[in-house]
Structure formats: structure tokens, C-alpha cells
Design an enzyme around this catalytic site. Structure first.
Site, PDB file in Angstrom:
ATOM      1  N   ALA A   7      50.845  48.476  44.911  1.00 51.48           N
ATOM      2  CA  ALA A   7      49.888  47.425  44.569  1.00 51.48           C
ATOM      3  C   ALA A   7      48.606  47.742  45.335  1.00 51.48           C
ATOM      4  CB  ALA A   7      50.441  46.070  44.976  1.00 51.48           C
ATOM      5  N   GLU A  40      58.409  49.878  42.220  1.00 55.21           N
ATOM      6  CA  GLU A  40      58.940  48.675  41.564  1.00 55.21           C
ATOM      7  C   GLU A  40      58.615  48.672  40.066  1.00 55.21           C
ATOM      8  OE1 GLU A  40      56.976  46.177  44.546  1.00 55.21           O
ATOM      9  OE2 GLU A  40      58.925  45.242  44.895  1.00 55.21           O
ATOM     10  N   GLU A  65      56.220  48.938  52.165  1.00 56.55           N
ATOM     11  CA  GLU A  65      55.453  47.704  52.437  1.00 56.55           C
ATOM     12  C   GLU A  65      55.531  47.251  53.880  1.00 56.55           C
ATOM     13  OE1 GLU A  65      57.419  48.183  49.790  1.00 56.55           O
ATOM     14  OE2 GLU A  65      56.511  47.324  47.984  1.00 56.55           O
ATOM     15  N   GLY A 114      54.698  48.837  44.984  1.00 58.80           N
ATOM     16  CA  GLY A 114      54.660  48.303  43.617  1.00 58.80           C
ATOM     17  C   GLY A 114      54.800  49.395  42.566  1.00 58.80           C
TER      18      GLY A 114
HETATM   19  C1  HXC Z   1      44.687  50.713  47.461  1.00 64.30           C
HETATM   20  C2  HXC Z   1      45.042  52.957  47.723  1.00 64.30           C
HETATM   21  C3  HXC Z   1      46.443  52.762  47.717  1.00 64.30           C
HETATM   22  C4  HXC Z   1      46.921  51.416  47.560  1.00 64.30           C
HETATM   23  C5  HXC Z   1      46.053  54.864  47.957  1.00 64.30           C
HETATM   24  N1  HXC Z   1      44.872  54.259  47.861  1.00 64.30           N
HETATM   25  N2  HXC Z   1      47.043  53.961  47.874  1.00 64.30           N
HETATM   26  N3  HXC Z   1      44.180  51.951  47.596  1.00 64.30           N
HETATM   27  N4  HXC Z   1      46.005  50.444  47.438  1.00 64.30           N
HETATM   28  N5  HXC Z   1      48.209  51.137  47.506  1.00 64.30           N
HETATM   29  C6  HXC Z   1      43.544  54.908  47.923  1.00 64.30           C
HETATM   30  C7  HXC Z   1      43.205  55.359  49.337  1.00 64.30           C
HETATM   31  O1  HXC Z   1      42.697  54.287  50.084  1.00 64.30           O
HETATM   32  C8  HXC Z   1      42.145  56.408  49.063  1.00 64.30           C
HETATM   33  O2  HXC Z   1      40.931  55.782  48.783  1.00 64.30           O
HETATM   34  C9  HXC Z   1      42.636  57.048  47.767  1.00 64.30           C
HETATM   35  O3  HXC Z   1      43.552  56.097  47.163  1.00 64.30           O
HETATM   36  C10 HXC Z   1      43.419  58.323  48.026  1.00 64.30           C
HETATM   37  O4  HXC Z   1      44.431  58.056  48.970  1.00 64.30           O
HETATM   38  P1  HXC Z   1      44.641  58.911  50.307  1.00 64.30           P
HETATM   39  O5  HXC Z   1      45.390  58.057  51.268  1.00 64.30           O
HETATM   40  O6  HXC Z   1      43.349  59.496  50.773  1.00 64.30           O
HETATM   41  O7  HXC Z   1      45.570  60.089  49.742  1.00 64.30           O
HETATM   42  P2  HXC Z   1      46.669  60.932  50.543  1.00 64.30           P
HETATM   43  O8  HXC Z   1      46.177  61.278  51.906  1.00 64.30           O
HETATM   44  O9  HXC Z   1      47.069  62.036  49.625  1.00 64.30           O
HETATM   45  O10 HXC Z   1      47.897  59.920  50.745  1.00 64.30           O
HETATM   46  C11 HXC Z   1      48.591  59.456  49.626  1.00 64.30           C
HETATM   47  C12 HXC Z   1      49.487  58.239  50.049  1.00 64.30           C
HETATM   48  C13 HXC Z   1      48.640  57.186  50.765  1.00 64.30           C
HETATM   49  C14 HXC Z   1      50.618  58.749  50.958  1.00 64.30           C
HETATM   50  C15 HXC Z   1      50.115  57.706  48.762  1.00 64.30           C
HETATM   51  O11 HXC Z   1      47.481  56.921  49.973  1.00 64.30           O
HETATM   52  C16 HXC Z   1      49.334  55.900  51.025  1.00 64.30           C
HETATM   53  O12 HXC Z   1      50.152  55.803  51.960  1.00 64.30           O
HETATM   54  N6  HXC Z   1      49.022  54.855  50.248  1.00 64.30           N
HETATM   55  C17 HXC Z   1      49.552  53.539  50.434  1.00 64.30           C
HETATM   56  C18 HXC Z   1      50.975  53.455  50.006  1.00 64.30           C
HETATM   57  C19 HXC Z   1      51.552  52.055  50.178  1.00 64.30           C
HETATM   58  O13 HXC Z   1      51.576  51.527  51.312  1.00 64.30           O
HETATM   59  N7  HXC Z   1      51.987  51.420  49.083  1.00 64.30           N
HETATM   60  C20 HXC Z   1      52.515  50.087  49.106  1.00 64.30           C
HETATM   61  C21 HXC Z   1      51.396  49.121  48.941  1.00 64.30           C
HETATM   62  S1  HXC Z   1      51.927  47.443  49.071  1.00 64.30           S
HETATM   63  P3  HXC Z   1      39.555  56.304  49.421  1.00 64.30           P
HETATM   64  O14 HXC Z   1      38.528  55.301  48.936  1.00 64.30           O
HETATM   65  O15 HXC Z   1      39.734  56.348  50.892  1.00 64.30           O
HETATM   66  O16 HXC Z   1      39.376  57.673  48.803  1.00 64.30           O
HETATM   67  C22 HXC Z   1      52.674  47.129  47.616  1.00 64.30           C
HETATM   68  C23 HXC Z   1      53.174  45.716  47.484  1.00 64.30           C
HETATM   69  C24 HXC Z   1      54.149  45.602  46.379  1.00 64.30           C
HETATM   70  O17 HXC Z   1      52.808  47.915  46.752  1.00 64.30           O
HETATM   71  C25 HXC Z   1      54.530  44.176  46.184  1.00 64.30           C
HETATM   72  C26 HXC Z   1      53.839  43.515  45.049  1.00 64.30           C
HETATM   73  C27 HXC Z   1      53.719  44.311  43.808  1.00 64.30           C
END
Ligand code: HXC
Length: 258
Positions: free
Chosen positions: A65, A112, A132, A109
Site C-alpha cells: 500500500a 495481499e 508492515e 498490500g
Molecule cells: C510508497 C513506495 C513504496 C510503498 C516503494 N516506494 N515502496 N512508496 N509506498 N509501499 C517508492 C520509494 O519510496 C521510492 O520512491 C521508489 O518507490 C523506489 O523504491 P526504492 O526503495 O528506492 O527501491 P529499492 O531500493 O529497489 O527497494 C525496493 C523495496 C523498498 C525493497 C520494495 O522500496 C521497500 O521496502 N518498500 C516498502 C515495502 C513495504 O514496507 N511495503 C508494505 C507497505 S504497508 P522515491 O521517490 O524515493 O524514488 C502496506 C499495508 C498493507 O502494504 C495493509 C493495507 C493494504
């Protein structure tokens, strides 16, 4: 429809939906999920479509998400706008099969959303996770419920509590994905699987999907009864007569979806 966060394509009876927020690794915000719900509903209602394939990019199915859209949300806002339920949950009412074709990250998400689909075909570079906990929340779109049903309690707890990722090989061993294919042929394989499904009688496919979903919603006796009733009902159809006659006559069946 003219979505901003999806790429839509129709290839014969198969609809292909690509999540398309490449700069955010397909992070799922409300605008995207509204569009996805609308596209799914549209294809579900379209008699020319028999199956949907949902995919992302080579790097990410979806990295979760959208954290930037959630960061300042408060409780009453989340409750008031029916966060998740309003649009994500629409996937549950889709009656035609939806296949997730996952390459790269399917996190939070994103994992999911893949699990909401009927089954998952993974590229060999796919990585699944429910991270998360790292950002102070828990899975909120079914991760704590669908993941243990798919991979068992121990692995689900491990993933949800430690945020570790599972690679494609482990995901296949654990039963999270139905098959793993080379990344370069993911879409081709998923479309082929979808075409196979479309070659079978449409309503029978829908009933089969409905029955398998029942397995997760009801006690065994009720699920068996539900299956038996639908099974009996198929003996009134043209396609049952045709399918069985074709087998006995050693020829290809000609199904008419009736
Ligand atoms: C918003 C996101 C994002 C996310 C990545 N980006 N994941 N933005 N929400 N979930 C954005 C980054 O900020 C970045 O933007 C760009 O995408 C590229 O990501 P990087 O981190 O630079 O890439 P990389 O180093 O290759 O790492 C990839 C990654 C990492 C390992 C997937 O991005 C990451 O850990 N993302 C978050 C994963 C996460 O925590 N997901 C769960 C979210 S909570 P910029 O502008 O800096 O280029 C969730 C809740 C679910 O999902 C419940 C309700 C549905």
C-alpha cells in the site's frame, strides 16, 4: 474507462490488467485501487471475457500500500472513508477467475492483493513478504488471514512478525504460488493458463471457483453440500452433455456456455 494507474489490454477472451505506477514500484493508493475495482467489475460483467490476468512490472508486482498516502491518516479518517474495504474488497465479488502473475516484489498490500486473486503464478525472481511490522502496522488487507491459510501458521507468523521475504522457490514449496516460471516468460505463461481456462464452459468455471472459495468459508459438511448441489445442477446443461459425448466419441468438445 481511461485509467491513470493501470494499463488495460484484451487478448481474445482474456483481459490483462497491469498495475502501472512505475516510479513508486506500483505502490497501491486509493486512485489505483478505485480503478482496479472498476476494471475488474467491468470485465466480470463483459460476456466476451472469461478470465483476468493481473500483473505488475518486471521489478514489482506491487511494493505495498502507498506509505506516503497512509502516513498521516488518523483512526477516524481510516474508519470514515472505509479504507481498504471500500475498493480492495471488491475483488472478492469477482466471479470470473483472476490470476496474479507476479514478478519482483509483492510486499505488504502487494502480497495481499496477489493472495486475493484465485491463484498466483510467480516469476523465478518473485519475492513475497508482509513487512508492515517494520512501519508500525500489521497487514490490513487479509495478510494475517490468507497467508496462514496458504502457507500454514508457522511460516505466516515468521513472515508477519519478522518481515522477512520469501523467494519464489520457497513460495511454491509452501503452497503460496501454484507454479514458478522463468521471469522472461511469466506473462506468456500466465496468458496461456488463462486461455486454457477460457476454453472450458464459462459457468462451470465460475461454479468451480465459487466452490473452492467455499472451502475457506464454511465447515466441511456445508462445503461438501454446496459442491454437491452445484455438481448436480450441471447435469442440466448442454456443456455437460457435449463434454461427455465428445470424450466418448474421441473428438474435441464444442462448448456453448449453456
Ligand atoms: C510508497 C513506495 C513504496 C510503498 C516503494 N516506494 N515502496 N512508496 N509506498 N509501499 C517508492 C520509494 O519510496 C521510492 O520512491 C521508489 O518507490 C523506489 O523504491 P526504492 O526503495 O528506492 O527501491 P529499492 O531500493 O529497489 O527497494 C525496493 C523495496 C523498498 C525493497 C520494495 O522500496 C521497500 O521496502 N518498500 C516498502 C515495502 C513495504 O514496507 N511495503 C508494505 C507497505 S504497508 P522515491 O521517490 O524515493 O524514488 C502496506 C499495508 C498493507 O502494504 C495493509 C493495507 C493494504
Amino acid at each position: 474507462m481511461n485509467p491513470e494507474n493501470l494499463l488495460l489490454e484484451v487478448d481474445g477472451p482474456v483481459a490483462l490488467i497491469r498495475l502501472h505506477r512505475p516510479r513508486q514500484l506500483n505502490a497501491l493508493n486509493d486512485a489505483l485501487m478505485d480503478e482496479l475495482a472498476q476494471a475488474l467489475q467491468q470485465y466480470d460483467a463483459d460476456p466476451a471475457i472469461g478470465c483476468v490476468v493481473l500483473t505488475g512490472s518486471d521489478k514489482a508486482f506491487a511494493a505495498g500500500a502507498d506509505i506516503s498516502a497512509m502516513a498521516t491518516k488518523d483512526h477516524m479518517q481510516a474508519y470514515g472513508e472505509d479504507f481498504i474495504t471500500r475498493n480492495w474488497e471488491r475483488m472478492r465479488s469477482v466471479r470470473k477467475p483472476v490470476i496474479a502473475a507476479v514478478a519482483g516484489y509483492a510486499l505488504g498490500g502487494g502480497c495481499e492483493l496477489a493472495m486475493m486473486c484465485d491463484f498466483i503464478i510467480a516469476a523465478d525472481d518473485a519475492r513475497f513478504g508482509q513487512p508492515e511490522i517494520r512501519i508500525g502496522i500489521i497487514p490490513g488487507a487479509g495478510g494475517t488471514q490468507r497467508l496462514p491459510r496458504a502457507v500454514g501458521k508457522s511460516k505466516a507468523m515468521d513472515m508477519v512478525l519478522t518481515a522477512r521475504m520469501m523467494d519464489a522457490a520457497e513460495a511454491e514449496r509452501a503452497g503460496l504460488v501454484s507454479r514458478v516460471v522463468p521471469a522472461a516468460s511469466l506473462l506468456q505463461e500466465a496468458m496461456e493458463v488463462a486461455r486454457t481456462i477460457c476454453s472450458f464452459p464459462r459457468q462451470t468455471v465460475m461454479m468451480a471457483k465459487e466452490c473452492v472459495h467455499r472451502a475457506f468459508e464454511t465447515p466441511l459438511a456445508d462445503g461438501l453440500m454446496f459442491e454437491r448441489r452445484l455438481f448436480h445442477s450441471l447435469f442440466g446443461t448442454h456443456d455437460q452433455r457435449e463434454g461427455m459425448a465428445a470424450f466418448l466419441e474421441k473428438r474435441q468438445p464444442h462448448f456453448e456456455n449453456r
